[in-house]
Write a protein that holds these residues in place. Structure first.
Motif, mmCIF file in Angstrom:
data_model
loop_
_atom_site.group_PDB
_atom_site.id
_atom_site.type_symbol
_atom_site.label_atom_id
_atom_site.label_comp_id
_atom_site.label_asym_id
_atom_site.label_seq_id
_atom_site.Cartn_x
_atom_site.Cartn_y
_atom_site.Cartn_z
ATOM 1 N N ASP A 13 0.427 -0.831 0.050
ATOM 2 C CA ASP A 13 -0.062 -0.294 0.417
ATOM 3 C C ASP A 13 0.755 1.809 0.353
ATOM 4 N N GLY A 14 2.357 0.861 0.097
ATOM 5 C CA GLY A 14 2.459 2.131 -0.478
ATOM 6 C C GLY A 14 3.477 2.175 -1.509
ATOM 7 N N CYS A 15 2.421 1.758 -2.491
ATOM 8 C CA CYS A 15 3.168 1.782 -4.037
ATOM 9 C C CYS A 15 1.740 1.850 -4.365
ATOM 10 N N LEU A 16 1.449 1.999 -5.313
ATOM 11 C CA LEU A 16 0.308 2.932 -6.759
ATOM 12 C C LEU A 16 0.831 2.977 -7.970
ATOM 13 N N ASP A 17 -0.707 1.876 -8.547
ATOM 14 C CA ASP A 17 -0.643 1.809 -9.870
ATOM 15 C C ASP A 17 -2.033 2.487 -10.609
ATOM 16 N N ASN A 18 -2.125 2.566 -11.922
ATOM 17 C CA ASN A 18 -3.319 2.905 -12.262
ATOM 18 C C ASN A 18 -4.104 1.656 -12.842
ATOM 19 N N ASP A 19 -3.429 0.899 -12.677
ATOM 20 C CA ASP A 19 -4.015 -0.658 -12.671
ATOM 21 C C ASP A 19 -4.352 -1.468 -11.928
ATOM 22 N N PRO A 20 -5.226 -0.928 -10.911
ATOM 23 C CA PRO A 20 -5.537 -1.651 -9.409
ATOM 24 C C PRO A 20 -5.395 -3.714 -9.980
ATOM 25 N N GLU A 21 -5.986 -3.734 -10.948
ATOM 26 C CA GLU A 21 -5.500 -5.356 -11.084
ATOM 27 C C GLU A 21 -3.886 -5.655 -11.317
ATOM 28 N N VAL A 22 -3.177 -5.235 -12.419
ATOM 29 C CA VAL A 22 -2.356 -5.208 -12.225
ATOM 30 C C VAL A 22 -1.129 -5.040 -11.009
ATOM 31 N N HIS A 23 -1.743 -3.870 -10.522
ATOM 32 C CA HIS A 23 -1.121 -3.817 -8.523
ATOM 33 C C HIS A 23 -0.959 -4.946 -8.181
ATOM 34 N N ARG A 24 -2.916 -5.797 -7.625
ATOM 35 C CA ARG A 24 -2.772 -7.169 -7.239
ATOM 36 C C ARG A 24 -2.453 -8.303 -7.059
ATOM 37 N N VAL A 25 -1.585 -7.964 -8.924
ATOM 38 C CA VAL A 25 -1.025 -9.514 -9.360
ATOM 39 C C VAL A 25 0.428 -9.396 -8.990
ATOM 40 N N LEU A 26 1.047 -8.385 -9.174
ATOM 41 C CA LEU A 26 2.311 -7.599 -8.603
ATOM 42 C C LEU A 26 2.600 -8.134 -7.522
ATOM 43 N N THR A 27 1.457 -7.250 -6.675
ATOM 44 C CA THR A 27 2.160 -7.134 -4.861
ATOM 45 C C THR A 27 1.284 -9.072 -4.179
ATOM 46 N N GLY A 28 1.008 -9.666 -5.192
ATOM 47 C CA GLY A 28 0.213 -10.883 -4.944
ATOM 48 C C GLY A 28 0.949 -11.860 -5.182
ATOM 49 N N LYS A 29 1.823 -12.514 -6.380
ATOM 50 C CA LYS A 29 1.972 -13.216 -6.859
ATOM 51 C C LYS A 29 3.053 -13.046 -7.050
ATOM 52 N N VAL A 30 3.660 -11.961 -7.974
ATOM 53 C CA VAL A 30 5.171 -11.769 -8.623
ATOM 54 C C VAL A 30 5.761 -11.190 -7.764
ATOM 55 N N PHE A 31 5.771 -10.299 -7.086
ATOM 56 C CA PHE A 31 6.264 -9.790 -5.943
ATOM 57 C C PHE A 31 6.975 -10.856 -4.819
ATOM 58 N N PRO A 32 6.004 -11.967 -4.178
ATOM 59 C CA PRO A 32 6.465 -12.332 -3.309
ATOM 60 C C PRO A 32 7.819 -12.816 -3.770
ATOM 61 N N MET A 33 7.857 -13.397 -4.994
ATOM 62 C CA MET A 33 9.060 -14.514 -5.217
ATOM 63 C C MET A 33 10.215 -14.500 -5.062
ATOM 64 N N GLN A 34 10.848 -12.631 -4.777
ATOM 65 C CA GLN A 34 11.817 -12.403 -4.797
ATOM 66 C C GLN A 34 11.734 -11.203 -3.867
ATOM 67 N N ALA A 35 10.610 -11.154 -3.039
ATOM 68 C CA ALA A 35 10.505 -10.331 -1.965
ATOM 69 C C ALA A 35 9.444 -10.328 -0.477
#
Length: 186
Positions: free
Chosen positions: A147-169
Motif C-alpha cells: 500500500d506504499g505503491c500505487l498503480d493506475n491499474d488496480p488489477e496489475v497492482h494486485r497481481v504484482l504485489t500478490g503473485k509476482v513480488f513475493p517470489m523475490q521479496a
C-alpha cells in the motif's frame, strides 16, 4: 554482519503523483517515511530526471522518447511536499524506469552498508517492478510495502504485489511493517 535497511521512495514527484489520483496514498506513504526516520533508517528518494533537452533519451524509446529535445519544466529533484526529503537525505536521479538505471543508487547503498531495501513508489508496474527485479539480481534483501505503491491499474497492482513480488521479496503493508519490522529493525 547485520543487515542495514533503507526505505526507498521512488518517483513520488508532483509530475507523477498528479497522474495517479489517490487521496489516501500520500498520507500513508508519509506515515512510512516518518516511521523510518523515527527508527533511524535511511530514507532515500529516487526520482526520474534528465538534463535540459533530455539528451540521455533516444527518440525511439517508447517510454521516454517524447521528452527527447524538450526542456522539462520541473527540477528532477522535486519530490512531492507530503514526503519531501529532509536536509541530508539522499536524492538519487535515475535515467530510466529502474532506480538503478543510469544512477549511483547501487554505489550509495553499498557504501552505506545497506543490503535490505524497502520499496515504495509510483508505479507498481514501473519503478517498483523494475527496481525490485534489478535489486534481486544484485542480491539485496527486499520488502515491498504494497500500500506504499500505487498503480493506475488496480488489477496489475494486485497481481504484482500478490503473485509476482513475493517470489523475490517480502510483501506487507505500511502498518504491518511499522508494527513488526521497525520495532526490531536491523
Amino acid at each position: 554482519m547485520t543487515a542495514r535497511t533503507a526505505l526507498l521512495v521512488m518517483d513520488v514527484q508532483p509530475a507523477v503523483t498528479d497522474r495517479y489520483p489517490d487521496a489516501d496514498y500520500l498520507p500513508r506513504l508519509a506515515t512510512a517515511v516518518g516511521a523510518a526516520r523515527d527508527a533511524g533508517l535511511p530514507v532515500i528518494f529516487v526520482v526520474v530526471g534528465f538534463r535540459a533537452g533530455a539528451p540521455e533519451v533516444a527518440a525511439h524509446n517508447r517510454m521516454f522518447g517524447g521528452l527527447a529535445g524538450r526542456d522539462l519544466p520541473a527540477s528532477p529533484t522535486d519530490v512531492h511536499p507530503a514526503v519531501a526529503p529532509l536536509p541530508g537525505e539522499a536524492i538519487v536521479v535515475k535515467r530510466r524506469v529502474s532506480g538503478f538505471a543510469g544512477s549511483d543508487l547501487d554505489m550509495l547503498l553499498r557504501a552505506s552498508g545497506i543490503d535490505h531495501l524497502v520499496l515504495t513508489g509510483i508505479a507498481t508496474s514501473g519503478v517498483v517492478l523494475s527496481t525490485l527485479r534489478q535489486a534481486a539480481d544484485l542480491d539485496y534483501r527486499l520488502t515491498v510495502l504494497a500500500d506504499g505503491c500505487l498503480d493506475n491499474d488496480p488489477e496489475v497492482h494486485r497481481v504484482l504485489t500478490g503473485k509476482v513480488f513475493p517470489m523475490q521479496a517480502d510483501v506487507t503493508t505500511v502498518d504491518a511493517w511499522i508494527g513488526a519490522t521497525l520495532t526490531n529493525h536491523d
